[in-house]
Motif scaffolding. Structure first.
Motif, PDB file in Angstrom:
ATOM      1  N   GLY A 480      79.363 -22.606 128.431  1.00  0.00           N
ATOM      2  CA  GLY A 480      79.823 -22.250 127.151  1.00  0.00           C
ATOM      3  C   GLY A 480      79.021 -22.530 125.915  1.00  0.00           C
ATOM      4  O   GLY A 480      79.369 -21.892 124.994  1.00  0.00           O
ATOM      5  N   MET A 481      78.010 -23.570 126.026  1.00  0.00           N
ATOM      6  CA  MET A 481      77.185 -23.729 124.802  1.00  0.00           C
ATOM      7  C   MET A 481      76.417 -22.534 124.713  1.00  0.00           C
ATOM      8  O   MET A 481      76.039 -22.053 123.569  1.00  0.00           O
ATOM      9  CB  MET A 481      76.424 -25.032 125.050  1.00  0.00           C
ATOM     10  CG  MET A 481      77.156 -26.189 124.903  1.00  0.00           C
ATOM     11  SD  MET A 481      76.469 -27.975 125.280  1.00  0.00           S
ATOM     12  CE  MET A 481      74.896 -27.652 124.222  1.00  0.00           C
ATOM     13  N   ARG A 482      75.778 -22.032 125.711  1.00  0.00           N
ATOM     14  CA  ARG A 482      74.980 -20.672 125.737  1.00  0.00           C
ATOM     15  C   ARG A 482      75.568 -19.580 125.335  1.00  0.00           C
ATOM     16  O   ARG A 482      75.077 -18.835 124.493  1.00  0.00           O
ATOM     17  CB  ARG A 482      74.383 -20.640 127.285  1.00  0.00           C
ATOM     18  CG  ARG A 482      73.329 -21.407 127.428  1.00  0.00           C
ATOM     19  CD  ARG A 482      72.802 -21.314 129.038  1.00  0.00           C
ATOM     20  NE  ARG A 482      71.709 -22.090 129.413  1.00  0.00           N
ATOM     21  CZ  ARG A 482      71.657 -23.545 129.616  1.00  0.00           C
ATOM     22  NH1 ARG A 482      73.083 -24.062 129.829  1.00  0.00           N
ATOM     23  NH2 ARG A 482      70.674 -24.122 130.180  1.00  0.00           N
ATOM     24  N   ARG A 483      77.010 -19.583 125.845  1.00  0.00           N
ATOM     25  CA  ARG A 483      77.872 -18.432 125.223  1.00  0.00           C
ATOM     26  C   ARG A 483      78.146 -18.373 123.618  1.00  0.00           C
ATOM     27  O   ARG A 483      78.076 -17.180 122.950  1.00  0.00           O
ATOM     28  CB  ARG A 483      79.373 -18.289 126.002  1.00  0.00           C
ATOM     29  CG  ARG A 483      79.152 -17.978 127.548  1.00  0.00           C
ATOM     30  CD  ARG A 483      78.883 -16.344 127.441  1.00  0.00           C
ATOM     31  NE  ARG A 483      79.654 -15.557 126.668  1.00  0.00           N
ATOM     32  CZ  ARG A 483      80.899 -14.989 126.953  1.00  0.00           C
ATOM     33  NH1 ARG A 483      81.291 -15.252 128.383  1.00  0.00           N
ATOM     34  NH2 ARG A 483      81.391 -13.967 126.215  1.00  0.00           N
ATOM     35  N   LEU A 484      78.123 -19.634 123.317  1.00  0.00           N
ATOM     36  CA  LEU A 484      78.451 -19.803 121.550  1.00  0.00           C
ATOM     37  C   LEU A 484      76.821 -19.711 120.967  1.00  0.00           C
ATOM     38  O   LEU A 484      76.986 -19.952 119.801  1.00  0.00           O
ATOM     39  CB  LEU A 484      79.077 -21.069 121.472  1.00  0.00           C
ATOM     40  CG  LEU A 484      80.602 -20.941 122.006  1.00  0.00           C
ATOM     41  CD1 LEU A 484      81.034 -22.355 121.805  1.00  0.00           C
ATOM     42  CD2 LEU A 484      81.219 -19.738 121.342  1.00  0.00           C
ATOM     43  N   GLY A 485      75.845 -19.512 121.712  1.00  0.00           N
ATOM     44  CA  GLY A 485      74.436 -19.503 121.046  1.00  0.00           C
ATOM     45  C   GLY A 485      73.974 -21.086 120.741  1.00  0.00           C
ATOM     46  O   GLY A 485      73.457 -21.082 119.771  1.00  0.00           O
ATOM     47  N   ILE A 486      74.508 -22.193 121.548  1.00  0.00           N
ATOM     48  CA  ILE A 486      74.049 -23.612 121.195  1.00  0.00           C
ATOM     49  C   ILE A 486      73.108 -23.869 122.031  1.00  0.00           C
ATOM     50  O   ILE A 486      73.438 -23.898 123.516  1.00  0.00           O
ATOM     51  CB  ILE A 486      75.462 -24.366 121.002  1.00  0.00           C
ATOM     52  CG1 ILE A 486      76.385 -23.891 120.088  1.00  0.00           C
ATOM     53  CG2 ILE A 486      74.956 -25.853 121.065  1.00  0.00           C
ATOM     54  CD1 ILE A 486      77.642 -24.837 120.253  1.00  0.00           C
ATOM     55  N   THR A 487      71.947 -24.273 121.490  1.00  0.00           N
ATOM     56  CA  THR A 487      70.921 -24.316 122.598  1.00  0.00           C
ATOM     57  C   THR A 487      71.194 -25.939 123.275  1.00  0.00           C
ATOM     58  O   THR A 487      71.389 -26.976 122.592  1.00  0.00           O
ATOM     59  CB  THR A 487      69.551 -24.625 121.842  1.00  0.00           C
ATOM     60  OG1 THR A 487      69.097 -23.515 121.214  1.00  0.00           O
ATOM     61  CG2 THR A 487      68.271 -24.861 122.903  1.00  0.00           C
ATOM     62  N   PRO A 488      70.990 -26.126 124.478  1.00  0.00           N
ATOM     63  CA  PRO A 488      71.408 -27.376 125.360  1.00  0.00           C
ATOM     64  C   PRO A 488      70.331 -28.404 124.973  1.00  0.00           C
ATOM     65  O   PRO A 488      70.669 -29.709 125.366  1.00  0.00           O
ATOM     66  CB  PRO A 488      71.681 -26.807 126.770  1.00  0.00           C
ATOM     67  CG  PRO A 488      70.802 -25.654 126.966  1.00  0.00           C
ATOM     68  CD  PRO A 488      70.668 -25.012 125.681  1.00  0.00           C
TER      69      PRO A 488
END
Length: 556
Positions: A480-488
């Protein structure tokens, strides 16, 4: 200095003469030495396979290694050696698919593909691979030497000159820097960091009162590091690849096969031409790598740009001096291929830059306990899982007449990194050409295999079904973070540093007599705290004024 040299010698002996794994010709072969070599071979194979990466192999290997070698201090060097070998091998192996098939497995390999793939189309794939190996090994060796020279002095300086308030402010500055520097948005970086701290503080705190557990007794002890980190970083990436394969299947995209020729050698003159580009990019990569969280992508970009600008200036200078007549052009045509059209200098600049990040990233990891990239995350996770080593300034303490076991481990790590470099120089180039066939392994075969190995490794280490559920849930969070463009990566670094930040802040609060403004109790602490507050604002303002500027983040 005598104490340092004594510990360095003990670290070398611990690697070369440690517990033998098997006997060869009547002599025992150290487990650490064997594991470095095995890790390097696996790392090159993983790096040469599109869809896989060094951190994936490290994540899958860590639980299995711990189940084999145990949790005792004797397991530290073999486990660390294997992870270091994978990290080194994957760095040099990552150039193979980028050069041969224009399919970089990581963003930093994209810069290598800009000139490596045109060389392949010109029938010079072998030369491009040799340039990549020579540049990568050179940059990596330079970075390791800087690590060995700088990490002890940085750790000693932090321990001697920074008190508890300053250390707390330094941790805050590191988190702020990572949040602001990684990814394309400061806001997303701060969200990722905040989520990591939130997960880190689930469970019983120092006051023995459950917090953030939502009344669930199983969360009283918090989340174990392995399921959280492997779930967000590895399963999140696997789920993202599954989604990408589903979309590609809907669009019926099929990769176009490319014929490859692996002939070609580097002449002495070509090596001399490459040295300035390698030296410049190695310096850039080492500086970038010493900053927590930046990663090899930005280093590759800056190294490549610096090489391209130097080539453009040199060509303009020759043109202005009247050196572009037919005779001079024919004599020097071999070094006037523009970057992006098959220039071996472009391959050298990119590979030296991204490889020199590897050693430098361990400077903050070993001296401060702050992971510099995803690979360093797994090294610190191994240190936290296995007893006997705690990365940070205390690991570099020396006392006259006493041996610090942690400092011996540090020099053992330095030794294993240099051994991995030796393996790279001796067989890295040959392995890159031998393993080129792995570039054709389909992704729909690799990803289920990675998923199965990750879940198996978690179960072997935890032996609880609940751990499997947790790793899948955090994998969904990573997706979900990657889908929202949030780097893990800020999430993982914040999760690792969360407990240390709390402990240091509590101790600083007590040491200053309960002063709520302890972060401003000294000029150094005040400066670091103000820097932590201003870094995100400055980065946000710069990106707001230059919205078209390229933002580079880590591969995973």
């Amino acid at each position: 200095m005598t104490e340092i040299l004594h510990h360095a010698w003990l670290g070398i002996l611990a690697v070369l003469l440690g517990d033998p794994l098997f006997a060869l010709g009547g002599y025992g072969v150290s487990a650490a030495l064997v594991m470095v070599a095995a890790g390097f071979v696996l790392g090159v194979a993983v790096g040469a396979t599109p869809g896989l990466a060094g951190p994936m192999a490290m994540a899958v290997s860590l639980p299995i290694l711990i189940s084999v070698f145990g949790f005792g201090s004797d397991a530290l060097l073999p486990v660390m050696g294997f992870l270091i070998g994978v990290m080194k091998g994957a760095t040099v192996g990552g150039a193979v698919p980028a050069i041969l098939f224009n399919t970089p497995g990581t963003p930093d390999a994209y810069m290598t593909a800009l000139d490596g793939y045109p060389l392949t189309r010109q029938g010079q794939a072998g030369k491009a691979l040799r340039v990549a190996h020579f540049s990568s090994a050179s940059g990596d060796t330079f970075s390791d030497l800087v690590l060995i020279l700088c990490a002890p002095f940085l750790a000693v300086g932090v321990e001697r000159f920074l008190d508890l308030p300053e250390k707390t402010a330094l941790l805050l500055l590191s988190l702020a820097f990572v949040s602001a520097a990684i990814g394309g948005s400061v806001g997303r970086g701060l969200i990722s960091t905040g989520l990591g701290l939130l997960v880190a503080y689930v469970g019983t705190g120092l006051d023995f009162h459950p917090r953030l557990t939502l009344g669930i007794d199983d969360l009283a002890d918090g989340f174990a590091p392995a399921p959280v980190i492997l779930g967000v970083l590895i399963l999140g990436e696997v789920f993202t690849r599954f989604e990408g394969m589903w979309h590609a299947r809907r669009l019926r995209r099929t990769p176009r096969p490319v014929h490859q020729r692996l002939a070609g050698r580097l002449t002495r003159q070509e090596r001399r031409r490459l040295l300035p580009h390698i030296a410049r990019s190695a310096l850039i990569g080492t500086i970038i790598g010493a900053l927590p969280g930046i990663g090899s992508t930005l280093a590759a970009l800056l190294g490549y740009r610096a090489g391209r600008m130097r080539q453009a200036r040199a060509l303009r200078a020759r043109a202005a001096a009247g050196a572009m007549d037919a005779g001079a052009a024919g004599k020097r045509a071999d070094d006037r291929v523009p970057f992006g059209e098959g220039a071996i200098e472009g391959v050298a600049a990119a590979e030296a830059a991204n490889s020199s990040v590897v050693g430098a990233n361990l400077i903050p990891a070993l001296s401060l306990g702050i992971p510099g990239n995803v690979a360093a995350v797994f090294l610190i996770l191994a240190a936290e899982t296995i007893e006997g080593f705690n990365p940070g300034p205390t690991a570099f303490r020396t006392s006259p007449g006493l041996v610090n076991p942690e400092l011996v481990i540090v020099f053992g790590i330095f030794t294993m990194m240099m051994l991995a470099n030796a393996f790279n120089w001796l067989m890295g180039g040959s392995m890159m050409r031998w393993l080129a066939v792995l570039s054709r392994v389909p992704e729909h075969i690799l990803m289920p295999f990675v998923l199965l190995l990750t879940l198996s490794g978690i179960y072997i280490q935890q032996m609880r079904f609940s751990a499997m559920v947790i790793v899948v849930l955090f994998g969904a969070l990573g997706w979900g973070m990657r889908r929202l463009g949030i780097t893990p990566l800020p999430f993982v670094i914040a999760y690792i540093l969360g407990d240390r930040l709390e402990d240091t802040a509590r101790q600083a609060f007590s040491a200053t007599g309960g002063d709520g403004l302890f972060l401003f109790s000294s000029p150094v602490a005040s400066l670091l705290t103000l820097a932590a507050l201003t870094v995100p604002a400055v980065v946000f303002w710069r990106r707001l004024r230059a919205p078209g500027e390229t933002k580079m983040g880590p591969a995973m």
